[in-house]
Scaffold this motif. Structure first.
Motif, PDB file in Angstrom:
ATOM      1  N   THR A   1     -47.985 -64.983 -28.920  1.00 21.40           N
ATOM      2  CA  THR A   1     -48.945 -64.905 -27.815  1.00 21.40           C
ATOM      3  C   THR A   1     -49.324 -63.458 -27.531  1.00 21.40           C
ATOM      4  O   THR A   1     -50.495 -63.144 -27.289  1.00 21.40           O
ATOM      5  CB  THR A   1     -48.350 -65.549 -26.545  1.00 21.40           C
ATOM      6  OG1 THR A   1     -48.048 -66.920 -26.808  1.00 21.40           O
ATOM      7  CG2 THR A   1     -49.330 -65.472 -25.385  1.00 21.40           C
TER       8      THR A   1
ATOM      9  N   SER B   1     -53.008 -61.681 -27.903  1.00 24.52           N
ATOM     10  CA  SER B   1     -53.571 -60.912 -26.788  1.00 24.52           C
ATOM     11  C   SER B   1     -54.042 -59.543 -27.257  1.00 24.52           C
ATOM     12  O   SER B   1     -55.069 -59.035 -26.782  1.00 24.52           O
ATOM     13  CB  SER B   1     -52.518 -60.749 -25.684  1.00 24.52           C
ATOM     14  OG  SER B   1     -52.145 -61.999 -25.137  1.00 24.52           O
TER      15      SER B   1
ATOM     16  N   SER C   1     -57.327 -59.999 -29.045  1.00 22.71           N
ATOM     17  CA  SER C   1     -58.362 -60.199 -28.026  1.00 22.71           C
ATOM     18  C   SER C   1     -58.764 -58.875 -27.386  1.00 22.71           C
ATOM     19  O   SER C   1     -59.958 -58.604 -27.173  1.00 22.71           O
ATOM     20  CB  SER C   1     -57.856 -61.173 -26.962  1.00 22.71           C
ATOM     21  OG  SER C   1     -58.792 -61.334 -25.923  1.00 22.71           O
TER      22      SER C   1
ATOM     23  N   ASP D   1     -58.972 -66.110 -25.761  1.00 24.39           N
ATOM     24  CA  ASP D   1     -57.545 -65.907 -26.042  1.00 24.39           C
ATOM     25  C   ASP D   1     -57.266 -65.773 -27.533  1.00 24.39           C
ATOM     26  O   ASP D   1     -56.144 -65.498 -27.937  1.00 24.39           O
ATOM     27  CB  ASP D   1     -56.713 -67.056 -25.473  1.00 24.39           C
ATOM     28  CG  ASP D   1     -57.320 -68.419 -25.783  1.00 24.39           C
ATOM     29  OD1 ASP D   1     -58.089 -68.525 -26.763  1.00 24.39           O
ATOM     30  OD2 ASP D   1     -57.026 -69.378 -25.052  1.00 24.39           O
TER      31      ASP D   1
END
Length: 530
Positions: free
Chosen positions: A382, A386, A389, A410
């Motif tokens: 995750t 990020s 992104s 995301d």
């Protein structure tokens, strides 16, 4: 069961249109191939007129590290000159000639220390072999116990089926018997509980005293003793030889894996090994390609691999090696165990490294960074999504606004690229080169090679970074910015475009664009993620 939950969640993305409200459920499998055509656009270059060309630009591109140059990098004692800086610069800019990859990779992956002599490396090589052999003994013992338990349960089931038949006849002749008092299902459950081998992995517990670098060694009091093989536990302690001394992780942790964990890992490892992509194996491993059928079958039998009759000998051998190394890793690092996708990362290593014990330790070194992709809590992957992104947002606000509009900001659509590091999108040659560049960057960080030792003009050049992969992924998305903005109106469509990159990416262009992003954004991005 921890392992089973992980496998189930990673395999749940089989229908891209089944649950639009849950992006994770869409992207767990990350192995769906989509056949939509693409028309990639170029990532815009830096506007800095003084920016130096990247080592991957057409003008700066170097030839791979050759055997002759490789030998010149060592002192007479067998130590790398200049602390390994010359090696890493050469690998980073030109890659490695395939003929010497098996010698160079252990240095890039932290298996061999840059400052060690040839004599010291020989000593640690012997130690590494002993540790691997001990893990394999443990795996074989657990496999035998699992097979014995399976046979015992099968015998009990057969016996119980006979009892069930007798019960049916008795039930017909005695209709007064109540369901509660005479339930055959209740009797079967009770018998099953009594015959369960509760001492299997629950007693093993796989207690590992280790650091998060994944580096371990045998307890000196038991490493040479066969009597310790009778114990169903592997006691390992951290080693200081060739390890990542800069790690800030806790010095040791205790992790337990249960019976269900290891049995699940064994089952999934064998399934993935049999369907592994090995079309390139004969090209990169001549000894494996020339293996006889008898030798391949012996290798399969040694790891209890079955249902391989449809495979040719070279693929049987490769599958058996996958099982052996992945099982050993599951015991070595029970917090991660085995997850789908790890076989994709190991296959190229097995194609290059001929000895299983060396391949195992190279895989351990590889997983020091890649293991975050396979954590059950998903924190690592995750965080990486990020960062991708953030890079896209900082570089191209128009593209990022479109991603926001279609609820894809995301960047879950690049899940597969993060998970297996372009293994599905690039050719094997390009994959190996990209990985070597990534490893060289990570080795430079591990060795403390900062800006001053890398280049006196570093302010115009991209420095080594642990996140080169993420900049390359962002670059691959930015190369398709026009197509994404003009054509795609959902995350599923963007996902299809990312999976359609297969065979269409140029690794040199990818790294060149990634260089531009690092040179202009790395300070801002690194400050955004402590």
């Amino acid at each position: 069961m921890k392992a089973l939950r992980r496998i189930q969640t990673r395999a749940s993305f089989t229908n891209p249109s089944s649950s639009p409200s849950s992006p994770w459920s869409h992207l767990r499998s990350a192995f769906v191939l989509v056949t939509t055509a693409s028309s990639p656009a170029s990532c815009s270059a830096s506007s800095d007129p003084h920016r130096l060309k990247s080592p991957w630009s057409r003008r700066k591109r170097k030839k791979p590290l050759t055997l002759k140059r490789w030998k010149r990098l060592f002192t007479p004692e067998g130590r790398l000159r200049n602390g390994g800086v010359d090696l890493l610069k050469k690998v980073r800019s030109g890659g490695i000639d395939p003929s010497i990859r098996s010698e160079v990779w252990p240095f890039l992956l932290g298996v061999c220390d840059f400052s060690s002599s040839e004599e010291e490396r020989c000593a640690t090589r012997t130690w590494r072999r002993k540790v691997y052999e001990r893990l394999r003994k443990q795996c074989k013992r657990l496999q035998r116990q699992n097979s014995a338990t399976f046979k015992l349960n099968k015998i009990n089931k057969t016996t119980q089926d006979g009892r069930d038949s007798c019960w049916s006849l008795a039930q017909e002749s005695d209709s007064s018997c109540s369901d509660d008092a005479c339930s055959p299902n209740k009797s079967l459950s009770s018998d099953k509980d009594n015959t369960e081998d509760n001492g299997y992995m629950s007693d093993v517990s796989c207690m590992l005293d280790r650091d998060y670098t994944g580096s371990t060694q045998l307890n000196s009091e038991s490493s040479d003793s066969d009597s310790s093989d009778e114990n169903d536990s592997v006691q390992l302690v951290p080693s200081s030889a060739g390890m990542d001394k800069s790690s800030t992780s806790p010095s040791s942790i205790n992790i337990s894996c249960t019976k269900e964990d290891f049995v699940t890992w064994q089952r999934i490892i064998r399934l993935d090994a049999l369907r592994a992509d090995t079309e390139w194996t004969p090209t990169y491993s001549s000894s494996q390609a020339m293996v006889s059928e008898n030798s391949a079958r012996r290798a399969a039998a040694s790891v209890d691999l079955k249902d391989y009759s449809h495979l040719e000998p070279s693929k049987i051998l490769h599958a058996a090696r996958l099982v052996a190394v992945l099982e050993a890793y599951a015991l070595h690092d029970p917090e991660i165990g085995y997850c789908q996708g790890m076989s994709d990362l190991l296959s190229p290593i097995l194609s290059v490294i001929p000895d299983d014990y060396e391949a195992f330790w190279c895989f351990v070194g590889f997983m020091k960074k890649a293991r975050q992709n396979f954590r059950l809590d998903e924190v690592g992957i995750t965080r990486q999504l990020s960062i991708v992104s953030k890079i896209i947002k900082s570089k191209d606000s128009q593209l990022y606004k479109h991603l926001e509009k279609v609820k894809a900001e995301d960047c879950f659509f690049v899940y597969r690229l993060v998970l297996v590091m372009f293994r599905r999108e690039l050719t094997l040659d390009q994959t190996l080169y990209l990985w070597e560049v990534i490893w060289a960057n990570q080795a430079a960080i591990r060795a403390g090679m900062g800006k001053t030792s890398w280049s006196h003009r570093i302010k115009h050049r991209a420095p080594p970074t642990d996140d080169l992969l993420l900049y390359a992924i962002a670059a691959s998305v930015l190369q398709r910015r026009k197509l994404i903005i003009e054509k795609y109106n959902s995350m599923e469509e963007i996902l299809g475009e990312c999976h359609n990159m297969v065979g269409k990416l140029d690794v040199w262009k990818l790294l060149d664009d990634a260089h531009d992003l690092i040179a202009t954004l790395h300070t801002k991005i690194e400050h955004s993620f402590p």
